[in-house]
Design a protein around this motif. Sequence first.
Motif, PDB file in Angstrom:
ATOM      1  N   ASP A   1       0.812  -1.219   0.000  1.00 33.13           N
ATOM      2  CA  ASP A   1       0.000   0.000   0.000  1.00 33.13           C
ATOM      3  C   ASP A   1       0.843   1.265   0.000  1.00 33.13           C
ATOM      4  OD1 ASP A   1      -2.419  -1.339  -0.014  1.00 33.13           O
ATOM      5  OD2 ASP A   1      -2.476  -1.516   2.172  1.00 33.13           O
ATOM      6  N   ARG A   2       2.155   1.112   0.074  1.00 34.08           N
ATOM      7  CA  ARG A   2       3.027   2.280   0.099  1.00 34.08           C
ATOM      8  C   ARG A   2       4.337   1.981  -0.591  1.00 34.08           C
ATOM      9  NH1 ARG A   2       6.820   2.203   4.294  1.00 34.08           N
ATOM     10  NH2 ARG A   2       6.861   4.472   4.327  1.00 34.08           N
ATOM     11  N   ILE A   3       5.001   3.047  -1.025  1.00 37.50           N
ATOM     12  CA  ILE A   3       6.325   2.952  -1.639  1.00 37.50           C
ATOM     13  C   ILE A   3       7.366   3.301  -0.588  1.00 37.50           C
ATOM     14  CG2 ILE A   3       7.810   3.774  -3.498  1.00 37.50           C
ATOM     15  CD1 ILE A   3       5.222   4.733  -4.913  1.00 37.50           C
ATOM     16  N   ASP A   4       8.422   2.499  -0.501  1.00 36.60           N
ATOM     17  CA  ASP A   4       9.518   2.811   0.411  1.00 36.60           C
ATOM     18  C   ASP A   4      10.631   3.512  -0.370  1.00 36.60           C
ATOM     19  OD1 ASP A   4       8.409   1.627   2.741  1.00 36.60           O
ATOM     20  OD2 ASP A   4       8.902  -0.350   1.932  1.00 36.60           O
ATOM     21  N   PHE A   5      11.254   4.503   0.275  1.00 41.01           N
ATOM     22  CA  PHE A   5      12.235   5.344  -0.397  1.00 41.01           C
ATOM     23  C   PHE A   5      13.582   5.298   0.334  1.00 41.01           C
ATOM     24  CE2 PHE A   5       8.061   7.133  -1.149  1.00 41.01           C
ATOM     25  CZ  PHE A   5       8.064   7.367  -2.509  1.00 41.01           C
ATOM     26  N   PRO A   6      14.704   5.409  -0.405  1.00 40.54           N
ATOM     27  CA  PRO A   6      15.996   5.596   0.255  1.00 40.54           C
ATOM     28  C   PRO A   6      16.033   6.958   0.932  1.00 40.54           C
ATOM     29  CG  PRO A   6      16.263   4.896  -2.046  1.00 40.54           C
ATOM     30  CD  PRO A   6      14.822   5.290  -1.863  1.00 40.54           C
ATOM     31  N   THR A   7      16.667   7.026   2.087  1.00 42.34           N
ATOM     32  CA  THR A   7      16.806   8.290   2.809  1.00 42.34           C
ATOM     33  C   THR A   7      18.246   8.481   3.236  1.00 42.34           C
ATOM     34  OG1 THR A   7      16.240   7.233   4.926  1.00 42.34           O
ATOM     35  CG2 THR A   7      14.435   8.229   3.680  1.00 42.34           C
ATOM     36  N   ASN A   8      18.612   9.710   3.492  1.00 43.69           N
ATOM     37  CA  ASN A   8      19.972   9.997   3.949  1.00 43.69           C
ATOM     38  C   ASN A   8      20.160   9.462   5.361  1.00 43.69           C
ATOM     39  OD1 ASN A   8      22.555  11.301   3.517  1.00 43.69           O
ATOM     40  ND2 ASN A   8      21.922  12.750   5.092  1.00 43.69           N
ATOM     41  N   CYS A   9      21.335   8.902   5.619  1.00 41.75           N
ATOM     42  CA  CYS A   9      21.620   8.349   6.947  1.00 41.75           C
ATOM     43  C   CYS A   9      21.675   9.456   8.007  1.00 41.75           C
ATOM     44  CB  CYS A   9      22.927   7.584   6.940  1.00 41.75           C
ATOM     45  SG  CYS A   9      22.855   6.082   5.950  1.00 41.75           S
TER      46      CYS A   9
END
Length: 296
Positions: free
Chosen positions: A288-296
């Motif tokens: 139901d959702r998209i996961d995104f890369p994020t800055n550490c």
Amino acid sequence: MWRIIDIGGTDIVIHIRHRNMVAERNGEILQSIPMSDINSIVCHGDGNMYSDHFMRYCIENSIPLVLCNEKHLPCGMFLAFNQNNLSASRIEEQVKVSLPRKKNAWRQIVEAKLSAQADLLEEIGQKSDAQFIRNQVRNVLSGDSSNREAVCAKVFFQSIYGNSFSRGNDDDNANHLLDYAYTIIRSAVARAVVSTGLHPGISLFHSNRINPYALVDDLMEPLRPFADRKVIELLKKNPRCELTPHTKRVLIEIANSITQFRNKNYELTYAVGLYVQSYYHYLISKSDRIDFPTNC
């Protein structure tokens, strides 16, 4: 560690020898790199020659080949289609996705991009503008019908580069650095899209009438702050920084920067692949959702 290769200069011959990419001039080998180590290749210069075997090897192994103009700015990209054995069925799935689901996907992408922009502004001390953008995240509608992305883009760039800054100004060195940095992100996303079996032209937001990589440009939006951060670092050290072989090598490091994805650390190029898979799972209603890369 996958590498992004920059080939500059004049009268260079690029070909394949023993599964290595070889760049040579007048019989002298300038570079010899295993193709299995390469994520993408950026080419610019004058009078360079590319062998048929080299071009086919890039296509057969889903290695994006980016060509630049005389200003060293990207003007085109060779990219293989249908390299995943499930491509036909996945492209059919892309076509069948409902408009409301597409609009919701674009809303999530815009929200992720604005959140990353706000985080970056806060890092560099622009807390007021960071808070403004963070507030806009809550106002993003389905399909971003109120165009929060464009509103925040103006605030974001002017907060960093000043009120007179324009992304359309070709005379601004910052734009040259940004264009090249975004190319690094774009090529990584392009490879992930094709490897996942998706068609890069079946978009959510960007027009596919004139852009065969519209989906790539959709999906790279939340990743642009990774490039922005590196450009800010360069300009902080030297406000007159120009696009040179040295700065290109620095910008290429974006691909190997460490990012978080689902609370685990990965190199950005690997995390991008996981992100594109997450997008695909959302399209087919597996998530139901998209996961995104994020800055550490």
